[in-house]
Structures are given as C-alpha cells and as structure tokens.
Design an enzyme around this catalytic site. Structure first.
Site, PDB file in Angstrom:
ATOM      1  N   LYS A 197       1.625  45.632   2.546  1.00  0.00           N
ATOM      2  CA  LYS A 197       2.362  46.105   3.727  1.00  0.00           C
ATOM      3  C   LYS A 197       1.903  45.371   4.983  1.00  0.00           C
ATOM      4  O   LYS A 197       2.713  44.885   5.763  1.00  0.00           O
ATOM      5  CB  LYS A 197       2.148  47.616   3.933  1.00  0.00           C
ATOM      6  CG  LYS A 197       2.723  48.478   2.841  1.00  0.00           C
ATOM      7  CD  LYS A 197       2.534  49.952   3.140  1.00  0.00           C
ATOM      8  CE  LYS A 197       1.080  50.392   3.175  1.00  0.00           C
ATOM      9  NZ  LYS A 197       0.346  50.191   1.922  1.00  0.00           N
ATOM     10  N   THR A 198       0.585  45.300   5.157  1.00  0.00           N
ATOM     11  CA  THR A 198       0.069  44.634   6.353  1.00  0.00           C
ATOM     12  C   THR A 198       0.416  43.151   6.300  1.00  0.00           C
ATOM     13  O   THR A 198       0.755  42.532   7.309  1.00  0.00           O
ATOM     14  CB  THR A 198      -1.452  44.865   6.469  1.00  0.00           C
ATOM     15  OG1 THR A 198      -1.679  46.276   6.458  1.00  0.00           O
ATOM     16  CG2 THR A 198      -2.001  44.283   7.749  1.00  0.00           C
ATOM     17  N   ASP A 244       2.008  49.366  11.974  1.00  0.00           N
ATOM     18  CA  ASP A 244       1.272  49.496  10.706  1.00  0.00           C
ATOM     19  C   ASP A 244       0.787  50.946  10.575  1.00  0.00           C
ATOM     20  O   ASP A 244       0.685  51.658  11.569  1.00  0.00           O
ATOM     21  CB  ASP A 244       0.069  48.542  10.703  1.00  0.00           C
ATOM     22  CG  ASP A 244      -0.416  48.238   9.284  1.00  0.00           C
ATOM     23  OD1 ASP A 244       0.155  48.785   8.324  1.00  0.00           O
ATOM     24  OD2 ASP A 244      -1.362  47.430   9.145  1.00  0.00           O
ATOM     25  N   GLU A 245       0.498  51.375   9.356  1.00  0.00           N
ATOM     26  CA  GLU A 245      -0.039  52.724   9.106  1.00  0.00           C
ATOM     27  C   GLU A 245       0.839  53.791   9.759  1.00  0.00           C
ATOM     28  O   GLU A 245       0.341  54.739  10.385  1.00  0.00           O
ATOM     29  CB  GLU A 245      -1.476  52.838   9.637  1.00  0.00           C
ATOM     30  CG  GLU A 245      -2.427  51.771   9.127  1.00  0.00           C
ATOM     31  CD  GLU A 245      -3.018  52.077   7.753  1.00  0.00           C
ATOM     32  OE1 GLU A 245      -2.684  53.135   7.186  1.00  0.00           O
ATOM     33  OE2 GLU A 245      -3.788  51.242   7.249  1.00  0.00           O
ATOM     34  N   GLN A 263      -1.388  57.920   1.960  1.00  0.00           N
ATOM     35  CA  GLN A 263      -2.571  57.586   2.756  1.00  0.00           C
ATOM     36  C   GLN A 263      -2.551  58.259   4.116  1.00  0.00           C
ATOM     37  O   GLN A 263      -3.193  57.790   5.058  1.00  0.00           O
ATOM     38  CB  GLN A 263      -2.696  56.077   2.925  1.00  0.00           C
ATOM     39  CG  GLN A 263      -2.952  55.362   1.608  1.00  0.00           C
ATOM     40  CD  GLN A 263      -3.199  53.882   1.815  1.00  0.00           C
ATOM     41  OE1 GLN A 263      -4.220  53.482   2.352  1.00  0.00           O
ATOM     42  NE2 GLN A 263      -2.246  53.067   1.413  1.00  0.00           N
ATOM     43  N   ARG A 318      -9.756  50.975  -1.644  1.00  0.00           N
ATOM     44  CA  ARG A 318     -10.362  49.899  -0.839  1.00  0.00           C
ATOM     45  C   ARG A 318     -11.026  48.870  -1.747  1.00  0.00           C
ATOM     46  O   ARG A 318     -11.321  47.760  -1.331  1.00  0.00           O
ATOM     47  CB  ARG A 318     -11.438  50.442   0.133  1.00  0.00           C
ATOM     48  CG  ARG A 318     -11.005  51.446   1.181  1.00  0.00           C
ATOM     49  CD  ARG A 318      -9.821  51.006   1.957  1.00  0.00           C
ATOM     50  NE  ARG A 318      -8.618  51.575   1.391  1.00  0.00           N
ATOM     51  CZ  ARG A 318      -7.387  51.104   1.618  1.00  0.00           C
ATOM     52  NH1 ARG A 318      -7.214  50.064   2.391  1.00  0.00           N
ATOM     53  NH2 ARG A 318      -6.335  51.654   1.055  1.00  0.00           N
TER      54      ARG A 318
HETATM   55  P1  ATP Z   1      -3.193  49.362   2.589  1.00  0.00           P
HETATM   56  O1  ATP Z   1      -2.223  50.385   2.110  1.00  0.00           O
HETATM   57  O2  ATP Z   1      -4.536  49.609   2.039  1.00  0.00           O
HETATM   58  O3  ATP Z   1      -3.143  49.154   4.056  1.00  0.00           O
HETATM   59  P2  ATP Z   1      -1.505  47.058   2.298  1.00  0.00           P
HETATM   60  O4  ATP Z   1      -0.300  47.525   1.577  1.00  0.00           O
HETATM   61  O5  ATP Z   1      -1.401  46.881   3.740  1.00  0.00           O
HETATM   62  O6  ATP Z   1      -2.729  47.977   1.902  1.00  0.00           O
HETATM   63  P3  ATP Z   1      -2.464  44.353   2.292  1.00  0.00           P
HETATM   64  O7  ATP Z   1      -3.766  44.627   2.922  1.00  0.00           O
HETATM   65  O8  ATP Z   1      -1.406  43.733   3.095  1.00  0.00           O
HETATM   66  O9  ATP Z   1      -1.928  45.699   1.610  1.00  0.00           O
HETATM   67  O10 ATP Z   1      -2.657  43.497   0.983  1.00  0.00           O
HETATM   68  C1  ATP Z   1      -3.646  43.810   0.015  1.00  0.00           C
HETATM   69  C2  ATP Z   1      -4.246  42.529  -0.540  1.00  0.00           C
HETATM   70  O11 ATP Z   1      -3.297  41.881  -1.344  1.00  0.00           O
HETATM   71  C3  ATP Z   1      -4.626  41.551   0.536  1.00  0.00           C
HETATM   72  O12 ATP Z   1      -5.794  40.895   0.132  1.00  0.00           O
HETATM   73  C4  ATP Z   1      -3.457  40.609   0.562  1.00  0.00           C
HETATM   74  O13 ATP Z   1      -3.825  39.342   1.048  1.00  0.00           O
HETATM   75  C5  ATP Z   1      -3.050  40.548  -0.895  1.00  0.00           C
HETATM   76  N1  ATP Z   1      -1.630  40.250  -1.103  1.00  0.00           N
HETATM   77  C6  ATP Z   1      -0.588  40.920  -0.601  1.00  0.00           C
HETATM   78  N2  ATP Z   1       0.571  40.393  -1.019  1.00  0.00           N
HETATM   79  C7  ATP Z   1       0.263  39.345  -1.816  1.00  0.00           C
HETATM   80  C8  ATP Z   1       1.036  38.384  -2.569  1.00  0.00           C
HETATM   81  N3  ATP Z   1       2.352  38.397  -2.571  1.00  0.00           N
HETATM   82  N4  ATP Z   1       0.348  37.466  -3.270  1.00  0.00           N
HETATM   83  C9  ATP Z   1      -0.994  37.450  -3.268  1.00  0.00           C
HETATM   84  N5  ATP Z   1      -1.759  38.310  -2.607  1.00  0.00           N
HETATM   85  C10 ATP Z   1      -1.144  39.260  -1.884  1.00  0.00           C
HETATM   86 MG    MG Z   2      -2.459  47.777   5.342  1.00  0.00          MG
END
Ligand code: ATP
Ligand code: MG
Length: 725
Positions: A35-36, A220-221, A251, A606
C-alpha cells in the site's frame, strides 16, 4: 515517455492503483501488500507523467519517521529533491497551516504547542480555579474527556446542558480550559487539527486557495483517521476529489484515541463513485509468518475480510519462548540478537516490540550491559525528559514571555525561593486580572502586596529570563541552546544531584545542543517562524517519536503502536501474556479485545524472515510482581507453525517444561517432586509459601520459595522435601 521504472516494480493490481485515472481511489489491502509502495509510486507517477508539481501534492502519513521515509523513497524514484513538498503527519501539516495564517485561525503569531504533560498541568489549574475536587475528578480523566470531544470535533459550547451534574461539571472545566488556552495562545494536539478545520471552514478564500494549491491528496494508514482528520480531508479534497487513500481495517489500532475505521466505508459513500483496489499479495513476510498472522486475525468477527498470500518461501517456524520472568525474557532476546548480529546482520534489522512502554526498561538495561547500541522510539522520549523540558521551557519563556506552561515549569527550577504561596499569589493575580503569569509577576513585583523576600525572588527570575532573552539575539540556534542550559543554572543544578542519573541528565542537556545543531531550519517549510520558534515546535511535535538522530546502526525498540507501517527482518514480539497483551483494560469489551488482536496482527506482520514470540510466567511491572498466563493470541496460532524454544544454558528444567506449557497450569516435574511455578508448597520448617523461581538441574537444582511468614528463601530441591499443596 518511458514509464517502466515507475510500473515495473509493481504487480498488476498495484499498477492499476498507481496509474488510475484522476478521481477518488481507495486501496484496501492487508499488511505488507504494498500500500505504501503504491502511494510513493503514485506520487512519482503524478509528477512524471501528468506534470503535476510536487508543490501541488499533499501527502499524509502517520508518523514523522514514515513521512521522512516516504519523501526519501519518492526522491529516489524521481532523482531530484522534493524540497517544499507538503508531506507529513496530520498534526504536522495542520500546524504548518496555522503558522501560515495565525490571524485567520484567531491565534497569536507566537502561539505555542501544548504537549500532553503541559496540558495535564493546565487542566489541573482549571480544576483548581473552579474549585473542583481533584480526588473526585482525576485530572487524567478530565484531560481524556476534553481530547475525546475535540477529536470528534466538539467544543464545550457544542455540548448540551444535561440533567447530569457530573457531566455539566466536566463541560464547565472544558470551557474554562478552552478560554485559558485561547487567552494564553496555547494549542494542544487535538486543537491543532480542530483549529485548522475550523479555520478552513470559516474562510472561504483561504479554502479556495488551498483547493487550487493541492490538486492531489494522498493518505496512508487511512483506517486510523479520526473524525476531525476525516472532516479536514473532505474539506480539502471535496471539489476535485483527487484523493487516494490506502488502509487496512485489520490494522486499525487507534480506536482508543478516537480513530474511526468506519471512515473507510464513509469514504466510498462520501466521495463516490470510488475506484476500489484490493491488493492480496504480501511481499514482506515468509509463508509461516503470514499464515500465523492470518490465523490470529481470523478470530475477529468485525472485519471487511481479505485474502493475503505470498509467493515467497515458507521460511522458518515461529519461535515461542516461555520465560521465567521478564529478566529471563530479556536475556533470551539479547542472546538471540547477539546470534543474529554475529551472523553479519545489521542491528537495525531487528526490532523488539512491546505492548506497554514500561516494558522497555529491562531490555534497555540488558542491552546496555551487553554493549549493544539501541534506540527507543516512544516511551522515554528525548524531548519529554524532565531536564530537556526544563531547558526548552527556558528557551520558550525567553522567546515568548507569556508562555504560562513554561513559566510554571521553571519559575522555581532550579530552586530560587519562589514558594508555593508566592506562586499561588501570582496565579491569583493572573486569574483576576486576566494576565499571563509573567505579566502578573511584573505587576506583583512593582506593588508591595508580597513580602520582600518573595518579591526579590520573583524579581531575580524576571531579570534572569530577560537577560537570557537579550543574550539570544543574533546567535545561531545551537548557541542559543548552549547559552540557555549554562546560564539558566540548569547544568549546575543537575550536576549537584550527583550519581549516574545526574550524569545522564547533563549529557542529555548537552545532547540538546547537538539536536539544535542538527535541526535544519527551512524558511519555506517553517513559514512564519524563526529558527528558535521552529525548533520549539519541532520539539513538541517530535516528542513521542524517537530520540537521537538515525545514523547509528542500532537495535530498534518500540511499542506496537509505533511499529505500524514498518518492517524488520527479525521481530521479537514480547510480553504475550493475558492482562498485558491483550491489555487488561480491553478484556471487558469485545470491541476492545478485537483492537488488541489487530495490534497483535500488526506486530506479527512487521516481521520479514524471523519472528519470536515471548512471554514470562512472572512479571514485575509498575512495581508489582504478577503470575501470568500465556496470551490467548499464542493459542490462536496453529501448532504446526510454532517451535518452542528451550533455554540453552540457564534453567533447563523449567524452561523445557515452561516451553511446553502454553498452558502454565500444566504441572512441571522437578526431580521427583511434582511442583508448579507459582503453585503453593509446604515446607516442614518454614511453613506454606509460593514457588517463585527454579535454577539448575538434577542434584544441584535450587528453588526459590516465597514463604508467608519467612519471606523469600532459596532451597536445594533435593533436600528441601517440599510438598505441593
Ligand atoms: P503495511 O500494511 O504494514 O503498512 P504496506 O501494505 O504498506 O504494509 P509496503 O510497506 O508498501 O506494504 O510493502 C511491504 C514490502 O513489500 C516492502 O518491502 C515493499 O518494498 C515490498 N513490495 C511491495 N510491493 C512489491 C512488489 N510489487 N514487488 C516487490 N516487492 C514489493
Ligand atoms: Mg504501509
């Protein structure tokens, strides 16, 4: 145009969100699904392919740390600096808005942020001024009442009169507190948001200008926005509807502070039609970690529901360690950390997470002993330490004489003979004449109402602050801080305290000079403030988010709430005990228990490669020692995903059995006697007691028993002939 560098690192669903046509978009997805990453790529996409100026983008994240990281990542993709772009927390951004338009916000230019400690004092003062009994109306509860209403967008005058005199008293205190804040130019955290919303609602031209300025808004969040934050977002985003929000209902962990997960469904309704994107692939964690986290969160009933999977390997099993007590837990964590770092990993690839900030102390002490650098986020926060707050109060008062919280804090620190009675007289004059404490003091010093000694003590204080103020002009920020800590007498004051604590305090004060040196003043970002003012606001906003700079490689310690959005190759999730996690306060209500479970889900997700879950059978916390039982969350993880770790050297007998004992009421065998830690025992000579510790094995096994009459005693098990009761 070649956009491959923007889209290649993304999967199909992520691309869909990043390259979505302008319009409201909601990304609803589980932990670690990117997402981020979608947000950062979306911003880069806007700038590169749609020629949107970074200055037209407003990005909101949850912590300052996350904001810095996001800025860095976008700069990496774009290859240029994003100076001037608005990216920050709700509080930070609202603060910036108020600074830019104090008049429209009906605030003095020198308004000061009130942190929660200062707010406590001010609320207490309100209680005293209204002659309300603190015993009956605990200050914390009143503070909570006020903040709660403000987070919902309500001021005292919005609250209707009721038949309920208790409620009416609270409203009266609330109103009095608001008047005080307004008079003194003080803005608490909830006020930052509410005031910014009201300012925009009441000033069409201003709102219009910001509509034009921010053509794109990203959040975000989103699941943890509260009512006022959402109102603010709607206000800014409504006409153009160029808003992307990302979030995960699983979350949502700030319900206790007014966050409203319902905002996710409101969003679809209020901005509709909304493009909804779901991401289901997790890129962060191993298969085992993900399965375990999914299994835990499935126990919640109120969920939007999603399906998270990973293409990665299963990875190691999750290690569960049942410790004797919190020290044993700490030792175990340190041992594993040493192992991990010994294998050549960076220290900051490991995080120790806990439910309650007070748990950090034991880890800190053991890490110090082991010589492992660490950093605590939250908890013992640098800008919240007493000595730092003292120094900041001197700065603040020298900078703006009418800051009452600063005045209260230092008028007699170090002691200079301003007694409680004198201070009461100052407060009284301030109240009766509607003056600041400083102004009241000036008046009292000039009259002869006070005894001579009291007058001259106050006079000295006024002179000191005035002299400090004069010395500050034309100095660089770090020199100003240096002048303050020396000439205020604070350093000498703490030196006199002696001992290790005093040394730390002096070191911290010196560190404040460094913090000021490292603080980068940006006239654009800190519009309307000078360097000192900006630094003081920075200190208030940063309190609660980490202490020193981020250059040293060190183990990361933080509460689960602080860990949101972050990831670490190794995570230690500690203190998994009933009453601690889930927290005791949550046990009565199922809604709150579900929030605790989401917190557990946040913690587990995490971890990227390795996850440790630990608990202690006996825990000393807040000065009390309790026998505990393992957290229900542990039993919600399928057994085939877990390996129980046994202690290597110390206490083999117990830890082997304790590790088996996900249910600690299981009996453990010590020698030939069947005894239970925490169980009642009888000794022929010492009488009845409780078994509290076990060490060693076989013939050398020793136990500690807390006897009702004789207190704690160590006994050699083989000779003690203890009877279980
Ligand atoms: P959270 O809910 O904990 O905030 P999130 O959904 O925001 O998580 P991110 O932090 O954006 O998730 O991504 C999680 C990990 O996966 C990061 O290390 C990111 O770089 C990696 N990642 C995300 N998308 C891809 C992708 N398409 N290919 C490879 N790595 C990815
Ligand atoms: Mg995130």
């Amino acid at each position: 145009m070649d956009v491959s560098h923007l889209l290649d690192p993304l999967n199909e669903a992520q691309r869909d969100a990043v390259a979505a046509p302008p319009g409201p978009t909601l990304v609803l997805a589980g932990a670690g699904s990117g997402k981020t990453r979608v947000l950062t790529h979306r911003i880069a996409w806007l700038v590169e392919t749609l020629d949107v100026s970074p200055l037209s983008v407003l990005a909101v994240t949850f912590t300052n740390k996350a904001a810095r990281e996001m800025r860095g990542r976008i700069e990496n993709i774009l290859g240029f600096s994003l100076r001037g772009m608005w990216i920050g927390t709700f509080h930070g951004i609202c603060h910036r808005l108020l600074r830019a338009h104090p008049q429209a916000a009906n605030l003095p230019e020198t308004f000061v942020i009130l942190d929660s400690d200062d707010q406590f004092r001010l609320v207490r003062r309100a209680l005293r001024e209204l002659n309300v009994d603190e015993g009956y109306w605990p200050v914390r509860q009143v503070q909570w009442f006020i903040n709660n209403h403000k987070d919902e967008g309500r001021r005292a005058h919005h609250l209707p009169d009721t038949e309920d005199s208790q409620h009416d008293t609270l409203v009266r205190i609330f109103a009095h507190y608001e008047t005080q804040c307004q008079q003194l130019g003080l803005v608490d955290f909830s006020e930052l948001l509410l005031r910014a919303v009201e300012m925009l609602e009441n000033n069409d031209d201003l709102l219009c200008a910001y509509h034009q300025r921010f053509s794109h808004i990203l959040v975000d969040e989103f699941q943890d926005t509260n009512t006022v934050q959402y109102r603010w977002l709607r206000l800014l985003a409504e006409p153009a509807k160029q808003i992307v929000a990302v979030g995960d209902d699983d979350q949502s962990i700030y319900g206790w502070r007014g966050a409203r997960v319902e905002n996710m469904s409101h969003f679809e309704h209020d901005f509709g039609p909304v493009k909804v994107v779901r991401l289901e692939q997790n890129y962060r964690s191993t298969g085992n970690i993900l399965r375990a986290a999914n299994a835990v969160i499935e126990h919640n009933t109120s969920r939007l529901g999603k399906n998270l999977w990973t293409a990665g390997s299963e990875g190691e099993k999750i290690s569960v360690y049942a410790a004797f007590n919190e020290i044993d837990e700490g030792r175990f964590v340190i041992e594993q950390l040493q192992d991990w770092v010994g294998q050549g990993h960076r220290r900051d690839s490991a995080a120790v997470l806990y439910r309650s900030n007070a748990q950090s102390r034991v880890f800190e002490e053991l890490l110090l002993d082991a010589g492992i650098p660490y950093r605590v986020y939250g908890g013992l926060r640098f800008f919240e330490r007493a000595e730092i707050k003292d120094a900041l109060a001197y700065l603040r008062l020298a900078y703006s004489h009418d800051s009452d919280p600063a005045f209260e804090r230092i008028v007699n620190t170090p002691t200079r003979g301003v007694g409680a009675r004198t201070l009461e007289a100052v407060r009284m004059t301030a109240r009766v004449e509607s003056l600041s404490l400083w102004q009241a003091t000036v008046q009292l010093v000039q009259s002869d109402t006070l005894p001579k000694r009291a007058r001259s003590a106050l006079q000295n204080f006024l002179e000191l602050i005035t002299a400090l103020g004069n010395q500050l002009t034309d100095l660089a920020l770090s020199e100003q801080v240096s002048v303050i800590i020396r000439h205020s007498g604070l350093i000498d004051h703490y030196r006199k305290e002696r001992g290790e604590r005093a040394e730390t305090r002096v070191e911290n004060l010196e560190e404040l000079v460094n913090a000021a040196r490292r603080f980068s003043f940006d006239p654009i970002e800190h519009e309307g403030q000078d360097a000192l003012g900006a630094f003081l606001s920075h200190a208030a906003l940063e309190a609660g988010e980490g202490q020193a700079e981020e250059w040293e490689d060190c183990v990361q310690l933080m509460s689960l709430h602080m860990a949101k959005g972050l990831e670490f190759p190794v995570v230690f999730l500690t203190g998994l005990e009933e009453n601690l996690f889930p927290h005791q306060r949550s046990l009565g209500e199922s809604g709150q228990l579900e929030e605790e479970r989401r917190l557990c889900y946040v913690g587990m997700t995490r971890a990227m490669q390795r996850l440790y879950l630990t608990w202690a059978e006996v825990r000393r916390l807040h000065g009390r020692e309790d026998y505990t039982t393992a957290s229900r969350f542990l039993s919600e993880i399928p057994e085939d995903l877990i390996t129980e770790v046994r202690a290597v050297t110390a206490y083999p007998t117990l830890s082997a059995s304790a590790a088996m004992a996900a249910n600690p009421s299981d009996n453990i065998m010590l020698g030939t006697t069947e005894l239970r830690l925490g169980g009642a025992v009888r000794h022929t000579k010492f009488g009845d007691g409780t078994l509290v510790k076990v060490e060693g094995q076989g013939a050398s096994a020793r136990v500690q028993v807390n006897f009702e009459k004789e207190g704690n005693k160590w006994l050699v098990l083989a000779y003690a002939s203890l009877q279980p009761l």
